[in-house]
Design a protein around this motif. Structure first.
Motif, short mmCIF file in Angstrom:
data_model
loop_
_atom_site.label_atom_id
_atom_site.label_comp_id
_atom_site.label_asym_id
_atom_site.label_seq_id
_atom_site.Cartn_x
_atom_site.Cartn_y
_atom_site.Cartn_z
N ARG A 151 -4.40 -6.18 0.08
CA ARG A 151 -3.53 -5.01 -0.04
C ARG A 151 -2.87 -4.96 -1.41
O ARG A 151 -2.91 -5.91 -2.18
CB ARG A 151 -2.50 -5.04 1.09
N PHE A 152 -2.25 -3.84 -1.70
CA PHE A 152 -1.56 -3.62 -2.97
C PHE A 152 -0.06 -3.75 -2.74
O PHE A 152 0.52 -2.98 -1.97
CB PHE A 152 -1.90 -2.25 -3.55
N ASP A 187 0.83 -1.21 0.00
CA ASP A 187 0.00 0.00 0.00
C ASP A 187 0.87 1.26 0.00
O ASP A 187 0.58 2.24 0.69
CB ASP A 187 -0.97 0.01 1.18
#
Length: 182
Positions: free
Chosen positions: A68-69, A51
């Motif tokens: 999440r990224f 993130d």
């Protein structure tokens, strides 16, 4: 099954949720730019963005990364055009290269939050260990990348990566037939 977005693509891992993100990235996703160093969070070789924050992937489980990224060095810039990568080459801040992906990830996260960091802020934000001791050049390269990010300086592009693995295999076969003897 644990899911997250890795380098812009949704991925699901059929692994134990307690598996460190490092091993899911390296072993299951074949993203080997994220390096295993110490496995205890001390060296920073496994740094990735989670993130947008630089985190040591050996210390976060895939369960903690769910939803999440994640950005790895492969997702930061495939052609090595990111200002941090360019500046590290220009300042000769790469020696053996093992720590480089983690350092690039930590530095790029810093510059995304602070495009004009002081030397003290750079040193605080880059906890990575480098066996080769390039720290003075590393600080200079991050300062230079910051100027590039702010568009007050440019860097002539570093050489593009070599030929593709497929082309390399055709050009330089690993095993060649011996020449016939007369």
């Amino acid at each position: 099954m644990t899911g997250m977005t890795v380098n812009g693509k949704p991925l699901r891992f059929l692994m134990d949720p307690d598996t460190p993100l490092l091993w899911a990235l390296r072993d299951a996703a074949n993203l080997t730019g994220t390096k295993f160093g110490c496995g205890e969070g001390d060296c920073g070789a496994c740094m990735v963005h989670v993130d947008g924050e630089a985190l040591r992937s050996c210390l976060i489980t895939i369960a903690e990364a769910e939803g999440r990224f994640i950005t790895t060095i492969e997702g930061l810039s495939r052609d090595r055009s990111h200002p941090v990568q360019q500046a590290m080459v220009a300042e000769q801040a790469i020696q053996c290269g093992y720590c480089t992906p983690g350092i690039v990830m930590a530095a790029s996260a810093l510059l995304a939050k602070n495009p004009a960091p002081s030397e003290a802020e750079i040193k605080a934000a880059i906890p990575n260990l480098c066996r080769c001791g390039v720290y003075p050049r590393l600080v200079r390269s991050i300062q230079r990348a910051a100027r590039v990010t702010r568009r007050t300086e440019t860097i002539s592009a570093a050489p593009a990566p070599g030929i593709s693995a497929g082309d390399a295999a055709q050009e330089v076969p690993a095993i060649s037939a011996p020449e016939p003897r007369e």
